[in-house]
Design a protein around this motif. Structure first.
Motif, PDB file in Angstrom:
ATOM      1  N   PHE A   9      13.169 130.517  14.605  1.00 52.81           N
ATOM      2  CA  PHE A   9      13.085 132.137  14.522  1.00 52.81           C
ATOM      3  C   PHE A   9      12.887 132.518  13.181  1.00 52.81           C
ATOM      4  O   PHE A   9      12.405 133.112  12.656  1.00 52.81           O
ATOM      5  CB  PHE A   9      15.028 132.647  14.710  1.00 52.81           C
ATOM      6  CG  PHE A   9      15.037 133.559  14.427  1.00 52.81           C
ATOM      7  CD1 PHE A   9      14.494 135.205  15.543  1.00 52.81           C
ATOM      8  CD2 PHE A   9      15.793 134.290  13.420  1.00 52.81           C
ATOM      9  CE1 PHE A   9      15.191 136.352  15.037  1.00 52.81           C
ATOM     10  CE2 PHE A   9      16.141 135.846  12.723  1.00 52.81           C
ATOM     11  CZ  PHE A   9      15.537 136.934  13.516  1.00 52.81           C
ATOM     12  N   ASP A  10      13.226 131.937  12.054  1.00 47.23           N
ATOM     13  CA  ASP A  10      13.273 132.386  10.475  1.00 47.23           C
ATOM     14  C   ASP A  10      11.850 131.775  10.678  1.00 47.23           C
ATOM     15  O   ASP A  10      10.858 132.836  10.220  1.00 47.23           O
ATOM     16  CB  ASP A  10      14.059 131.426   8.961  1.00 47.23           C
ATOM     17  CG  ASP A  10      15.263 131.666   9.904  1.00 47.23           C
ATOM     18  OD1 ASP A  10      15.650 132.262  10.052  1.00 47.23           O
ATOM     19  OD2 ASP A  10      16.037 130.904   9.176  1.00 47.23           O
ATOM     20  N   GLU A  11      10.894 131.205  11.032  1.00 47.73           N
ATOM     21  CA  GLU A  11       9.796 130.909  10.561  1.00 47.73           C
ATOM     22  C   GLU A  11       8.850 131.927  11.406  1.00 47.73           C
ATOM     23  O   GLU A  11       7.697 132.311  11.215  1.00 47.73           O
ATOM     24  CB  GLU A  11       8.803 129.577  11.156  1.00 47.73           C
ATOM     25  CG  GLU A  11       9.582 127.906  10.753  1.00 47.73           C
ATOM     26  CD  GLU A  11       9.236 127.337  11.216  1.00 47.73           C
ATOM     27  OE1 GLU A  11       9.701 126.102  10.107  1.00 47.73           O
ATOM     28  OE2 GLU A  11       8.904 126.873  12.372  1.00 47.73           O
ATOM     29  N   PHE A  12       9.291 132.041  12.332  1.00 48.28           N
ATOM     30  CA  PHE A  12       7.853 133.910  13.375  1.00 48.28           C
ATOM     31  C   PHE A  12       8.520 134.349  12.736  1.00 48.28           C
ATOM     32  O   PHE A  12       7.148 135.311  12.311  1.00 48.28           O
ATOM     33  CB  PHE A  12       9.222 133.830  14.386  1.00 48.28           C
ATOM     34  CG  PHE A  12       8.380 132.485  15.587  1.00 48.28           C
ATOM     35  CD1 PHE A  12       6.793 132.748  15.813  1.00 48.28           C
ATOM     36  CD2 PHE A  12       9.557 131.758  17.033  1.00 48.28           C
ATOM     37  CE1 PHE A  12       6.834 132.111  17.486  1.00 48.28           C
ATOM     38  CE2 PHE A  12       9.322 131.466  18.036  1.00 48.28           C
ATOM     39  CZ  PHE A  12       8.044 131.579  17.789  1.00 48.28           C
ATOM     40  N   VAL A  13       9.745 135.016  12.138  1.00 51.50           N
ATOM     41  CA  VAL A  13       9.757 136.204  11.432  1.00 51.50           C
ATOM     42  C   VAL A  13       9.142 136.395   9.910  1.00 51.50           C
ATOM     43  O   VAL A  13       8.372 137.746   9.861  1.00 51.50           O
ATOM     44  CB  VAL A  13      11.772 136.765  10.858  1.00 51.50           C
ATOM     45  CG1 VAL A  13      11.429 138.288  10.437  1.00 51.50           C
ATOM     46  CG2 VAL A  13      12.277 136.783  12.735  1.00 51.50           C
ATOM     47  N   HIS A 233      15.400 137.175  20.336  1.00 48.57           N
ATOM     48  CA  HIS A 233      14.451 135.888  19.995  1.00 48.57           C
ATOM     49  C   HIS A 233      15.174 134.686  21.051  1.00 48.57           C
ATOM     50  O   HIS A 233      14.199 133.860  22.092  1.00 48.57           O
ATOM     51  CB  HIS A 233      14.945 135.509  18.300  1.00 48.57           C
ATOM     52  CG  HIS A 233      14.516 133.540  18.488  1.00 48.57           C
ATOM     53  ND1 HIS A 233      13.241 133.266  18.513  1.00 48.57           N
ATOM     54  CD2 HIS A 233      15.271 132.595  18.645  1.00 48.57           C
ATOM     55  CE1 HIS A 233      13.189 131.967  18.349  1.00 48.57           C
ATOM     56  NE2 HIS A 233      14.191 131.800  18.098  1.00 48.57           N
ATOM     57  N   GLU A 234      16.664 135.082  21.349  1.00 46.64           N
ATOM     58  CA  GLU A 234      17.057 134.021  22.175  1.00 46.64           C
ATOM     59  C   GLU A 234      16.655 134.132  23.550  1.00 46.64           C
ATOM     60  O   GLU A 234      16.798 133.393  24.367  1.00 46.64           O
ATOM     61  CB  GLU A 234      18.734 134.088  21.683  1.00 46.64           C
ATOM     62  CG  GLU A 234      19.089 133.330  20.332  1.00 46.64           C
ATOM     63  CD  GLU A 234      20.796 133.613  19.824  1.00 46.64           C
ATOM     64  OE1 GLU A 234      21.334 134.475  20.989  1.00 46.64           O
ATOM     65  OE2 GLU A 234      21.030 133.370  18.991  1.00 46.64           O
ATOM     66  N   ARG A 235      17.054 135.696  23.683  1.00 49.04           N
ATOM     67  CA  ARG A 235      16.506 135.799  25.204  1.00 49.04           C
ATOM     68  C   ARG A 235      15.121 135.296  25.538  1.00 49.04           C
ATOM     69  O   ARG A 235      14.629 134.297  26.940  1.00 49.04           O
ATOM     70  CB  ARG A 235      16.562 137.345  25.355  1.00 49.04           C
ATOM     71  CG  ARG A 235      16.237 138.343  26.440  1.00 49.04           C
ATOM     72  CD  ARG A 235      16.397 139.490  26.570  1.00 49.04           C
ATOM     73  NE  ARG A 235      16.018 139.811  27.795  1.00 49.04           N
ATOM     74  CZ  ARG A 235      15.894 141.732  28.313  1.00 49.04           C
ATOM     75  NH1 ARG A 235      16.648 142.040  26.917  1.00 49.04           N
ATOM     76  NH2 ARG A 235      15.794 142.251  28.962  1.00 49.04           N
ATOM     77  N   ILE A 236      13.916 135.890  24.818  1.00 49.70           N
ATOM     78  CA  ILE A 236      13.158 135.562  24.839  1.00 49.70           C
ATOM     79  C   ILE A 236      12.588 133.350  25.339  1.00 49.70           C
ATOM     80  O   ILE A 236      12.235 133.290  25.874  1.00 49.70           O
ATOM     81  CB  ILE A 236      11.940 135.791  23.778  1.00 49.70           C
ATOM     82  CG1 ILE A 236      11.595 137.574  23.569  1.00 49.70           C
ATOM     83  CG2 ILE A 236      10.296 134.777  23.654  1.00 49.70           C
ATOM     84  CD1 ILE A 236      10.985 137.593  22.671  1.00 49.70           C
TER      85      ILE A 236
END
Length: 258
Positions: A9-13, A233-236
């Protein structure tokens, strides 16, 4: 097809938060998000009309990418843009083709004489100022544009804002815009609407989209919406691409000769 990014998540964001947002180049979304295109092919149809025009104005040109796609531009072609980074980008792109780029706020009157243009174009204006459009068109001139329609991408927007009032769903409705154009003295030649599938394959695409299309979630920042971003993010990750639907309409209006 979904991208096979293995980011956290942190890398995506972090990656998406660092991408420049000026102009209307959406190539960064390749493999990360998709949006179906309207059947009418706005850029091609705009280019055909520009090829026949003698004096043209492109309103809210962004970085000038759509206008620059036209194979031929009239001898007098002017573009307006209100956001300084886009003004600079449009100037670099369009000046070599002889286009004058004018920095003009979106909510200000158009800084041109009455009847200055026989064609006014715009792709996704924030708001169509029908009185000003009618004023700068010559009698017999045409306004040709693709507008964002009502409730566009609201599945995504409401994930961040919660349910929006019914009135906001009716904003940008083609019938309202038709009425506004007619009240300004324009005749409607063509008005078509389509609703189109969008897919977001990772949370980075969502972040970049909301930073680039700033009116979707006004004031959006990663910090301000961190819980909503994490839950999406968790949903995707668990369910696959997040699906929303954009709304577009094609607008062609004519200023009567008399």
């Amino acid at each position: 097809m979904a991208a096979t990014h293995s980011h956290t998540f942190d890398e995506f964001v972090s990656e998406a938060d660092a991408v420049p947002t000026d102009g209307w180049d959406f190539s960064w979304f390749e493999g990360r998000a998709t949006e179906a295109r309207p059947s009418w092919g706005y850029a091609r149809a705009m280019g055909e009309r520009l090829g026949r025009a003698s004096a043209a104005l492109d309103v809210q040109t962004g970085g000038g990418e759509v206008l620059n796609s036209a194979p031929r531009l009239p001898g007098l072609t002017v573009a307006t843009e209100g956001w300084a980074p886009n003004v600079a980008k449009a100037t670099r792109l369009l000046h070599p083709r002889g286009v004058v780029v004018v920095a003009s706020p979106e909510d200000a009157p158009l800084p041109f004489a009455d009847g200055a243009f026989d064609l006014v174009t715009s792709r996704h204006p924030v708001r169509a100022d029908w009185v000003e459009i009618a004023r700068v068109l010559r009698p017999g001139g045409t306004y040709f544009a693709q507008h964002v329609g009502p409730s566009s991408a609201y599945e995504l927007v409401e994930h961040f804002t919660g349910p929006l009032p019914e009135e906001s769903h009716n904003a940008r409705h083609p019938d309202r815009e038709r009425a506004g154009a007619e009240a300004a003295g324009l005749e409607i030649v063509d008005l078509r609407a389509e609703r189109l599938r969008m897919e977001f394959f990772d949370i980075g695409a969502v972040v970049h989209f909301l930073k680039k299309v700033v009116w979707m979630v006004p004031g959006f920042t990663v910090d301000a919406y961190l819980p909503q971003l994490r839950s999406l993010h968790e949903r995707i990750e668990s369910e696959g691409p997040f699906v929303a639907h954009s709304s577009r309409h094609l607008f062609e209006a004519r200023k009567p000769v008399s």
